[in-house]
Write a protein that holds these residues in place. Structure first.
Motif, short mmCIF file in Angstrom:
data_model
loop_
_atom_site.label_atom_id
_atom_site.label_comp_id
_atom_site.label_asym_id
_atom_site.label_seq_id
_atom_site.Cartn_x
_atom_site.Cartn_y
_atom_site.Cartn_z
N UNK A 33 0.97 -1.07 -0.11
CA UNK A 33 -0.10 0.05 -0.08
C UNK A 33 0.97 1.36 0.01
N UNK A 34 1.89 1.30 0.65
CA UNK A 34 2.87 2.29 0.69
C UNK A 34 3.43 2.48 -0.72
N UNK A 35 3.89 1.47 -1.33
CA UNK A 35 4.50 1.87 -2.65
C UNK A 35 3.64 2.18 -3.45
N UNK A 60 18.44 15.54 -2.44
CA UNK A 60 17.36 14.67 -2.13
C UNK A 60 16.27 15.22 -2.91
N UNK A 61 15.67 14.39 -3.82
CA UNK A 61 14.48 14.75 -4.67
C UNK A 61 12.99 14.74 -3.87
N UNK A 62 12.33 15.62 -3.87
CA UNK A 62 11.33 15.82 -2.88
C UNK A 62 9.88 15.93 -3.51
N UNK A 63 9.03 15.36 -2.65
CA UNK A 63 7.45 16.04 -3.18
C UNK A 63 6.72 15.56 -1.82
N UNK A 64 5.44 16.01 -1.89
CA UNK A 64 4.57 15.99 -0.68
C UNK A 64 3.17 15.74 -0.83
N UNK A 65 2.65 14.85 0.35
CA UNK A 65 1.17 14.54 0.44
C UNK A 65 0.88 15.22 1.61
N UNK A 66 -0.59 15.30 1.59
CA UNK A 66 -1.17 15.91 3.03
C UNK A 66 -1.65 17.23 2.72
N UNK A 67 -2.30 18.01 3.83
CA UNK A 67 -2.53 19.30 3.72
C UNK A 67 -1.70 20.26 3.42
N UNK A 68 -0.40 20.24 3.91
CA UNK A 68 0.47 21.35 3.87
C UNK A 68 1.77 20.37 3.34
N UNK A 92 -3.87 13.92 -1.44
CA UNK A 92 -4.13 13.91 0.02
C UNK A 92 -3.53 12.30 0.50
N UNK A 93 -3.50 12.30 2.00
CA UNK A 93 -2.58 11.06 2.35
C UNK A 93 -3.33 9.85 2.02
N UNK A 94 -2.64 8.99 1.28
CA UNK A 94 -3.36 7.62 1.11
C UNK A 94 -3.65 6.95 2.43
N UNK A 95 -4.81 6.09 2.58
CA UNK A 95 -5.26 5.55 3.85
C UNK A 95 -4.24 5.03 4.63
N UNK A 96 -3.36 4.22 3.91
CA UNK A 96 -2.21 3.37 4.44
C UNK A 96 -1.18 4.35 5.08
N UNK A 97 -1.04 5.55 4.62
CA UNK A 97 0.06 6.68 5.22
C UNK A 97 -0.40 6.80 6.57
N UNK A 99 -2.84 5.41 8.52
CA UNK A 99 -3.04 4.22 9.47
C UNK A 99 -1.57 4.13 9.90
N UNK A 100 -0.48 3.81 8.95
CA UNK A 100 0.99 3.65 9.47
C UNK A 100 1.41 4.62 10.36
N UNK A 101 1.03 5.91 10.13
CA UNK A 101 1.69 6.97 10.93
C UNK A 101 1.14 6.97 12.23
N UNK A 102 -0.05 6.67 12.54
CA UNK A 102 -0.79 6.66 13.62
C UNK A 102 -0.57 5.46 14.57
N UNK A 103 -0.41 4.43 13.91
CA UNK A 103 0.02 3.13 14.56
C UNK A 103 1.38 3.26 15.05
N UNK A 104 2.43 3.73 14.48
CA UNK A 104 3.72 3.68 14.91
C UNK A 104 4.07 4.85 15.90
N UNK A 105 3.08 6.11 15.74
CA UNK A 105 3.25 6.79 16.92
C UNK A 105 2.91 6.27 18.04
N UNK A 106 1.46 5.49 18.01
CA UNK A 106 1.11 5.14 19.11
C UNK A 106 2.16 4.19 19.80
#
Ligand code: MD6
Ligand code: FE
Length: 214
Positions: A33-35, A60-68, A92-97, A99-106
């Motif tokens: 899902x991340x790939x 480093x080559x960059x791009x973004x997703x999310x509100x900012x 916008x954030x893919x769902x898996x992004x 989900x993973x960020x919240x789970x890892x932070x918790x």
């Protein structure tokens, strides 16, 4: 030895500081899902090499997703709701992004994490990221969640002054580093990525860095 822990490393976690740790392999269940998410994001907002306020082009080559999305140009560093290259909102954030960020932070002790920005970075072999603090966010307590994909690299995790000697942390495909709270403003960086070829991503390392900007 029982197979109670089959498929799960015994040393699944490395403590870096009181509120900083590496969660080894934590992103592996999210790999596909991340790939797919990275492919979607980079189709809408392609990787680009930003110019620093000092006039240097970033390795480093960059791009973004999310509100900012994090942007850099001759005027400075900032977060913007639109991609300056297209004039459109960042994907916008893919769902898996999320989900993973919240789970890892918790898992790292930060419940209720709700990031609003994710910087997607691509490192070719030889690319490095010098020691820096992430300091363009209004929220400097909420954790940074940093997901490594592709080629392995050595992360540097330092102190609160640029000159503090950093520890070196090997990061592999699927590892997640979380740092927040009292450790949120520590200097960190990435040593030059050694040459190699990853079976899924080829000759590159991709890093997803989640933040809470506002
Ligand atoms: C890493 N990246 O690639 C850590 N910070 O493992 C970062 O710390 C980082 O990639 C700010 C902007 C881009 C980054
Ligand atoms: Fe950073």
């Amino acid at each position: 030895m029982s197979d109670l822990f089959a498929g799960q490393a015994q040393d699944a976690r490395t403590e870096l500081a009181a509120q900083a740790c590496v969660l080894h392999g934590f992103a592996l269940p999210f790999e596909d899902a991340l790939l797919a998410g990275v492919a979607d994001i980079t189709q809408a907002a392609p990787f680009r090499h930003l110019v620093t306020p000092g006039g240097h082009t970033m390795q480093v080559a960059m791009t973004n997703c999310g509100t900012f999305g994090w942007c850099s140009d001759r005027r400075g560093y900032r977060y913007d709701r639109v991609d300056p290259q297209s004039g459109l909102p960042w994907p916008s954030f893919p769902d898996a992004f999320l989900h993973l960020a919240r789970d890892a932070a918790a898992q790292a002790g930060f419940d209720g994490y709700l990031p609003d920005a994710c910087l997607v970075n691509r490192y070719a072999p030889g690319t490095r990221l010098s020691l820096h603090q992430d300091r363009d966010e209004d929220d400097r307590v909420a954790p940074i969640v940093s997901v490594s994909l592709g080629l392995p690299a050595t992360f540097q995790f330092g102190g609160f002054a640029r000159g503090d000697r950093p520890v070196r942390v090997p990061l592999a495909h699927g590892d997640v580093v979380v740092w927040g709270g009292a450790d949120r403003m520590r200097f960190h960086g990435v040593l030059p990525v050694p040459p190699g070829r990853h079976p899924r991503l080829g000759e590159c390392r991709i890093n997803l860095t989640f933040r809470k900007v506002r």
